[in-house]
Design an enzyme around this catalytic site. Structure first.
Site, short mmCIF file in Angstrom:
data_model
loop_
_atom_site.label_atom_id
_atom_site.label_comp_id
_atom_site.label_asym_id
_atom_site.label_seq_id
_atom_site.Cartn_x
_atom_site.Cartn_y
_atom_site.Cartn_z
N LYS A 8 0.82 -1.22 0.00
CA LYS A 8 0.00 0.00 0.00
C LYS A 8 0.85 1.27 0.00
CE LYS A 8 -2.46 -1.19 3.66
NZ LYS A 8 -3.48 -1.15 4.71
N CYS A 9 2.13 1.13 -0.23
CA CYS A 9 3.07 2.26 -0.21
C CYS A 9 3.05 2.97 -1.57
CB CYS A 9 4.47 1.72 0.08
SG CYS A 9 5.78 2.97 0.06
N GLY A 10 3.36 4.24 -1.56
CA GLY A 10 3.47 5.00 -2.79
C GLY A 10 4.58 4.49 -3.71
#
Length: 164
Positions: free
Chosen positions: A34-36
């Site tokens: 879910k990280c950029g």
């Protein structure tokens, strides 16, 4: 203790050491779906696909230590990585990469390759460690370093390995 003696748990829950990777050039990465920086999964997979037959592997270690940007279970992580990013490189069970509960692998990696100004702490998801075929940590890359920018380093280690 060498890198290959460190016990890890696969994303399927099997405990093993890193011995099966002895002799390979490795890129070890703390990941978060879910990280950029999650689009880097595609670049990591491309590196893995391009060089796996030459003795290279990407190893992904999910962590929820940074803004809780990882899914709850290993099964969810494996599904998201495969479905959303096409990941087929080896993934391992969720771990801590910092603090008193930091996994021994990341304690080892950060001891061998401290970050900027000698800091050992992992600053964010997608910190990458390049390891040569003898298990020596060669270089640490920042989260913002795109996988493609590491390709020349990988090729160099693979060519050195071929000449040993």
């Amino acid at each position: 203790m060498s890198l290959y003696d460190i016990e890890v748990k696969t994303i399927q829950g099997q405990v093993q050491t890193l011995e099966p990777y002895r002799g390979q050039v490795l890129l070890i990465v703390n990941t978060a779906t879910k990280c950029g920086f999650a689009p880097q999964f595609k670049g990591l997979q491309k590196l893995h696909d391009t060089y796996k037959d030459q003795g290279f592997s990407v190893l992904g270690f999910p962590s929820a230590q940074f803004a809780n940007q990882e899914l709850a279970t290993d099964e969810e992580v494996a599904q998201a990585c495969e479905l959303n990013f096409g990941v087929s490189f080896p993934l391992f069970s969720k771990i801590d990469v910092n603090g008193k509960n930091a996994h021994p692998l990341f304690q080892y990696l950060t001891d061998e390759a401290p970050g900027l100004l000698g800091s050992k702490a992992i600053k964010w998801n997608f910190t990458k460690f390049l390891v040569d075929g003898q298990g020596q940590v060669v270089k640490r890359f920042a989260p913002a370093d795109e996988p493609a920018s590491i390709e020349a380093n990988i090729r160099e280690l693979l060519s050195t390995k071929a000449n040993v």
